[in-house]
Design a protein around this motif. Sequence first.
Motif, short mmCIF file in Angstrom:
data_model
loop_
_atom_site.label_atom_id
_atom_site.label_comp_id
_atom_site.label_asym_id
_atom_site.label_seq_id
_atom_site.Cartn_x
_atom_site.Cartn_y
_atom_site.Cartn_z
N GLY A 44 0.82 -1.20 0.00
CA GLY A 44 0.00 0.00 0.00
C GLY A 44 0.85 1.26 0.00
N ILE A 45 0.18 2.39 0.05
CA ILE A 45 0.86 3.68 0.07
C ILE A 45 1.18 4.04 1.52
CG2 ILE A 45 0.63 6.12 -0.48
CD1 ILE A 45 -1.29 5.33 -2.71
N SER A 46 2.43 4.38 1.78
CA SER A 46 2.83 4.73 3.14
C SER A 46 2.54 6.20 3.42
CB SER A 46 4.31 4.43 3.36
OG SER A 46 5.09 5.37 2.65
N ILE A 47 2.62 6.58 4.68
CA ILE A 47 2.37 7.96 5.09
C ILE A 47 3.41 8.90 4.48
CG2 ILE A 47 3.66 7.78 7.24
CD1 ILE A 47 0.43 9.73 6.84
N TRP A 48 4.65 8.42 4.34
CA TRP A 48 5.69 9.26 3.77
C TRP A 48 5.42 9.58 2.30
CZ3 TRP A 48 8.28 11.83 7.07
CH2 TRP A 48 8.54 11.31 8.31
N GLN A 49 4.93 8.60 1.58
CA GLN A 49 4.61 8.84 0.17
C GLN A 49 3.48 9.86 0.04
OE1 GLN A 49 3.85 4.79 -0.89
NE2 GLN A 49 5.92 4.46 -1.71
#
Length: 79
Positions: A2-7
Amino acid sequence: MGISIWQLLIVLGIVVLLFGTKKLRNIGTDLGGAIRGFKKSMGEDDTAKSDANIESKSGGQVYEAKAEQAEKAEDKPRT
């Protein structure tokens, strides 16, 4: 996977750099106004349907009563 918070933060930073905070605020305001208008029109549609249902169940008596009230209001002298 999935998409991380940093991305997400990187994408948000790029969007702010491209458009600027003032432009993003205007877009948010316009989007909010559009959503409010949509909800209002949906509510008016529901109100019109319920009025039609009441009228059909009462055999048009509601419509006649509204017409009589309008005629009485017109007949009254205005001061």
